[in-house]
Write an enzyme that holds these catalytic residues in place. Structure first.
Site, PDB file in Angstrom:
ATOM      1  N   SER A  23      -1.230  -1.483  -1.967  1.00  0.00           N
ATOM      2  CA  SER A  23      -0.914  -0.581  -3.086  1.00  0.00           C
ATOM      3  C   SER A  23       0.425  -0.928  -3.707  1.00  0.00           C
ATOM      4  O   SER A  23       0.667  -0.602  -4.861  1.00  0.00           O
ATOM      5  CB  SER A  23      -0.769   0.858  -2.602  1.00  0.00           C
ATOM      6  OG  SER A  23      -1.834   1.255  -1.836  1.00  0.00           O
ATOM      7  N   HIS A  59      -7.750  -3.716  -5.388  1.00  0.00           N
ATOM      8  CA  HIS A  59      -7.186  -2.413  -5.021  1.00  0.00           C
ATOM      9  C   HIS A  59      -8.224  -1.311  -5.226  1.00  0.00           C
ATOM     10  O   HIS A  59      -8.514  -0.919  -6.361  1.00  0.00           O
ATOM     11  CB  HIS A  59      -5.923  -2.158  -5.863  1.00  0.00           C
ATOM     12  CG  HIS A  59      -5.158  -0.942  -5.456  1.00  0.00           C
ATOM     13  ND1 HIS A  59      -4.611  -0.058  -6.345  1.00  0.00           N
ATOM     14  CD2 HIS A  59      -4.859  -0.448  -4.229  1.00  0.00           C
ATOM     15  CE1 HIS A  59      -3.999   0.913  -5.686  1.00  0.00           C
ATOM     16  NE2 HIS A  59      -4.141   0.692  -4.405  1.00  0.00           N
ATOM     17  N   GLU A 107      -8.936  -2.079  -9.036  1.00  0.00           N
ATOM     18  CA  GLU A 107      -8.014  -2.875  -9.844  1.00  0.00           C
ATOM     19  C   GLU A 107      -8.077  -4.312  -9.321  1.00  0.00           C
ATOM     20  O   GLU A 107      -7.896  -4.544  -8.116  1.00  0.00           O
ATOM     21  CB  GLU A 107      -6.593  -2.316  -9.726  1.00  0.00           C
ATOM     22  CG  GLU A 107      -6.449  -0.952 -10.404  1.00  0.00           C
ATOM     23  CD  GLU A 107      -5.076  -0.294 -10.218  1.00  0.00           C
ATOM     24  OE1 GLU A 107      -4.665   0.464 -11.108  1.00  0.00           O
ATOM     25  OE2 GLU A 107      -4.432  -0.513  -9.173  1.00  0.00           O
ATOM     26  N   ASN A 112      -1.017   3.607 -10.261  1.00  0.00           N
ATOM     27  CA  ASN A 112       0.190   4.136  -9.617  1.00  0.00           C
ATOM     28  C   ASN A 112       1.429   4.022 -10.491  1.00  0.00           C
ATOM     29  O   ASN A 112       2.465   4.613 -10.187  1.00  0.00           O
ATOM     30  CB  ASN A 112       0.423   3.450  -8.268  1.00  0.00           C
ATOM     31  CG  ASN A 112      -0.449   4.069  -7.196  1.00  0.00           C
ATOM     32  OD1 ASN A 112      -0.897   5.206  -7.331  1.00  0.00           O
ATOM     33  ND2 ASN A 112      -0.720   3.312  -6.145  1.00  0.00           N
TER      34      ASN A 112
HETATM   35  P1  NAI Z   1      -4.648   3.053   7.924  1.00  0.00           P
HETATM   36  O1  NAI Z   1      -3.399   3.289   8.668  1.00  0.00           O
HETATM   37  O2  NAI Z   1      -5.645   4.168   7.795  1.00  0.00           O
HETATM   38  O3  NAI Z   1      -5.437   1.800   8.585  1.00  0.00           O
HETATM   39  C1  NAI Z   1      -4.825   0.570   8.878  1.00  0.00           C
HETATM   40  C2  NAI Z   1      -5.615  -0.082  10.007  1.00  0.00           C
HETATM   41  O4  NAI Z   1      -5.166  -1.433  10.156  1.00  0.00           O
HETATM   42  C3  NAI Z   1      -5.440   0.599  11.374  1.00  0.00           C
HETATM   43  O5  NAI Z   1      -6.708   0.890  11.922  1.00  0.00           O
HETATM   44  C4  NAI Z   1      -4.693  -0.444  12.216  1.00  0.00           C
HETATM   45  O6  NAI Z   1      -5.067  -0.426  13.572  1.00  0.00           O
HETATM   46  C5  NAI Z   1      -5.131  -1.730  11.545  1.00  0.00           C
HETATM   47  N1  NAI Z   1      -4.208  -2.869  11.733  1.00  0.00           N
HETATM   48  C6  NAI Z   1      -2.863  -2.846  11.640  1.00  0.00           C
HETATM   49  N2  NAI Z   1      -2.391  -4.104  11.806  1.00  0.00           N
HETATM   50  C7  NAI Z   1      -3.477  -4.911  12.000  1.00  0.00           C
HETATM   51  C8  NAI Z   1      -3.644  -6.308  12.203  1.00  0.00           C
HETATM   52  N3  NAI Z   1      -2.603  -7.117  12.242  1.00  0.00           N
HETATM   53  N4  NAI Z   1      -4.896  -6.789  12.329  1.00  0.00           N
HETATM   54  C9  NAI Z   1      -5.968  -5.972  12.286  1.00  0.00           C
HETATM   55  N5  NAI Z   1      -5.864  -4.632  12.086  1.00  0.00           N
HETATM   56  C10 NAI Z   1      -4.636  -4.126  11.937  1.00  0.00           C
HETATM   57  O7  NAI Z   1      -4.219   2.495   6.489  1.00  0.00           O
HETATM   58  P2  NAI Z   1      -4.947   2.675   5.077  1.00  0.00           P
HETATM   59  O8  NAI Z   1      -4.537   3.967   4.459  1.00  0.00           O
HETATM   60  O9  NAI Z   1      -6.383   2.368   5.218  1.00  0.00           O
HETATM   61  O10 NAI Z   1      -4.231   1.522   4.220  1.00  0.00           O
HETATM   62  C11 NAI Z   1      -4.538   0.170   4.380  1.00  0.00           C
HETATM   63  C12 NAI Z   1      -4.066  -0.614   3.173  1.00  0.00           C
HETATM   64  O11 NAI Z   1      -4.672  -0.103   1.990  1.00  0.00           O
HETATM   65  C13 NAI Z   1      -2.543  -0.562   2.912  1.00  0.00           C
HETATM   66  O12 NAI Z   1      -2.144  -1.791   2.400  1.00  0.00           O
HETATM   67  C14 NAI Z   1      -2.439   0.543   1.855  1.00  0.00           C
HETATM   68  O13 NAI Z   1      -1.289   0.384   1.053  1.00  0.00           O
HETATM   69  C15 NAI Z   1      -3.691   0.306   1.043  1.00  0.00           C
HETATM   70  N6  NAI Z   1      -4.222   1.445   0.289  1.00  0.00           N
HETATM   71  C16 NAI Z   1      -4.256   2.711   0.839  1.00  0.00           C
HETATM   72  C17 NAI Z   1      -4.812   3.767   0.106  1.00  0.00           C
HETATM   73  C18 NAI Z   1      -4.914   5.143   0.695  1.00  0.00           C
HETATM   74  O14 NAI Z   1      -5.171   6.085  -0.053  1.00  0.00           O
HETATM   75  N7  NAI Z   1      -4.743   5.317   1.994  1.00  0.00           N
HETATM   76  C19 NAI Z   1      -5.340   3.567  -1.256  1.00  0.00           C
HETATM   77  C20 NAI Z   1      -5.347   2.185  -1.690  1.00  0.00           C
HETATM   78  C21 NAI Z   1      -4.765   1.185  -0.950  1.00  0.00           C
END
Ligand code: NAI
Length: 405
Positions: A136, A157, A169, A207
């Site tokens: 993001s 995105h 996006e 954003n």
């Molecule tokens: P989250 O915290 O829910 O999930 C992240 C997952 O990645 C966790 O299950 C973790 O165990 C895993 N992980 C961490 N390091 C790892 C690695 N090296 N290898 C494999 N797995 C690994 O995070 P979320 O919210 O799903 O965000 C993920 C990405 O998406 C971020 O870059 C965030 O900025 C982006 N994003 C988030 C949005 C949201 O509303 N939450 C919306 C759009 C983009």
């Protein structure tokens, strides 16, 4: 039915194009799980990788629950639900991504950790594999810089929840090859998503353009013009937005929303248009994070303590006018700075954050000269750079132009 040779050829090409691809999704959290579901629903073979086994299990059981609900509602058959689950291989072994045509990374938002992962991904996959990130806030250029072949990097995105929100996006970095952009556009289209093309700039479209929805609402509150409930009432009842800014910030989480604001502010070299608010900082510090902590701008445990809105229509109109003018100015800046074209800026806000209308279309309807007048008054009143009207807005008014005519 006899198909002509050309039609047969087209059919063959279409079939080839829709061929089951292997999509690897890394990170089985909120976003990765949703993206994996979308790819699996579109009949791809999906590898969902996470280093945390518990998160993989939880991702699978959550999807099972979601699918059960959709089957009960009659939206998909039991067999389709079984196929979707079968399409996903949940694993903690990164080596399983070797046959991927596309990798979508959705892990923790940390450049160093993402770069380490990207180097590993590139060692495992074929030369043709596209490497995408769902980041993001990080630049796609900085994510691609660690690759041997940075031409294969792209930003995809998605919005939360990914299976329900149509917007994606599509963000090429300066290094990205055009063929990568074209195939991602086509794939998102095949998945039934609305793909908008966007320059690799802070906050991408949504954003960035949405910042005044929160920032100006907070400013109006801080000046004592209206309370949270009244501002929300004005934006929903008069403005037609699905949710008011304070209710929405409480949904997103004040800590998360504040962090996004800070990151955009910093990335824009502290442009006062994006200045974070002390109120939001204090609410975050106090642990008033929103729904998830039971209390944010509103109390979700003792709802009877929340103030009722002052339903003053004149005040309501002034609030909507001010926030909307700031939003339209921001949408115009995205066009002015070539972040995206007019149609894509409008699509981004209607399909990514459910705005009732595209902001540029809204600007045309209000009259760009009226938008300029509101901004000029604010600028004159406050003498703050935050309220400066965009040069494109001034030029368009001068030439009596509209965005859509
Ligand atoms: P989250 O915290 O829910 O999930 C992240 C997952 O990645 C966790 O299950 C973790 O165990 C895993 N992980 C961490 N390091 C790892 C690695 N090296 N290898 C494999 N797995 C690994 O995070 P979320 O919210 O799903 O965000 C993920 C990405 O998406 C971020 O870059 C965030 O900025 C982006 N994003 C988030 C949005 C949201 O509303 N939450 C919306 C759009 C983009």
């Amino acid at each position: 039915m006899h198909l002509k040779k050309k039609d047969k050829q087209t059919l063959k090409e279409n079939n080839m194009r829709n061929n089951k691809k292997t999509i690897a999704v890394i990170g089985a959290g909120t976003m990765g799980s949703g993206i994996a579901q979308v790819a699996a629903q579109n009949n791809h073979s999906v590898v969902l990788v996470d280093t945390n086994k518990k998160n993989l299990e939880s991702s699978k059981s959550k999807l099972q629950k979601i699918l059960n609900r959709i089957v009960e509602k009659g939206k998909i058959t039991q067999q389709k639900a079984i196929d979707i689950i079968d399409n996903i291989n949940y694993t903690d072994n990164i080596n399983s991504i070797a046959s991927a045509d596309l990798v979508i990374e959705a892990i923790i938002e940390d450049l160093k950790i993402k770069n380490e992962l990207f180097i590993k991904i590139e060692e495992l996959v074929s030369d043709k594999c596209i490497i995408a990130s769902n980041t993001s806030s990080l630049s796609i250029a900085s994510l691609g810089a660690c690759l041997k072949d940075p031409e294969r990097i792209i930003g995809l995105h998605f919005f939360n929840p990914a299976p329900l929100m149509p917007l994606v996006e599509i963000i090429p970095a300066v290094q990205t090859n055009k063929s990568v952009v074209d195939s991602c556009k086509e794939l998102m289209n095949n998945w039934g998503k609305t793909g908008v093309l966007c320059k690799d700039t802070p906050g991408f479209i949504v954003n960035r353009v949405a910042r005044p929805f929160y920032g100006e609402a907070l400013r109006i509150y801080e000046e004592g013009i209206a309370d949270f409930a009244t501002i929300d009432w004005a934006m929903t009842e008069i403005g037609g937005f699905k949710m008011g800014p304070f209710t929405l910030m409480d949904y997103i989480g004040n800590d998360v929303n504040y962090a996004v604001t800070c990151s955009v502010f910093e990335a824009f070299y502290y442009d006062p248009r994006f200045k974070p608010s002390f109120t939001q900082k204090r609410y975050s510090e106090a642990g008033y994070l929103g729904r998830k902590s039971g209390r944010g701008y509103f109390d979700y445990e003792k709802e009877n303590l929340n103030l009722a809105p002052t339903k003053d229509v004149e005040l309501g109109k002034a609030i909507v006018e001010r926030i909307l003018a700031m939003l339209i100015n921001e949408a115009i800046d995205a066009v002015f700075m070539q972040v995206a074209n007019v149609e894509d800026v409008d699509l981004a806000m209607t399909k990514g954050v459910n705005y009732p209308k595209g902001l540029l279309k809204w600007g045309d309807e209000i009259g760009l000269e009226n938008v300029l007048e509101i901004l000029n008054k604010l600028y004159e009143d406050y003498s703050e750079d935050r309220y400066r009207p965009n040069p494109l807005l001034k030029r368009m008014v001068k030439s009596s132009l509209n965005f859509y005519s």
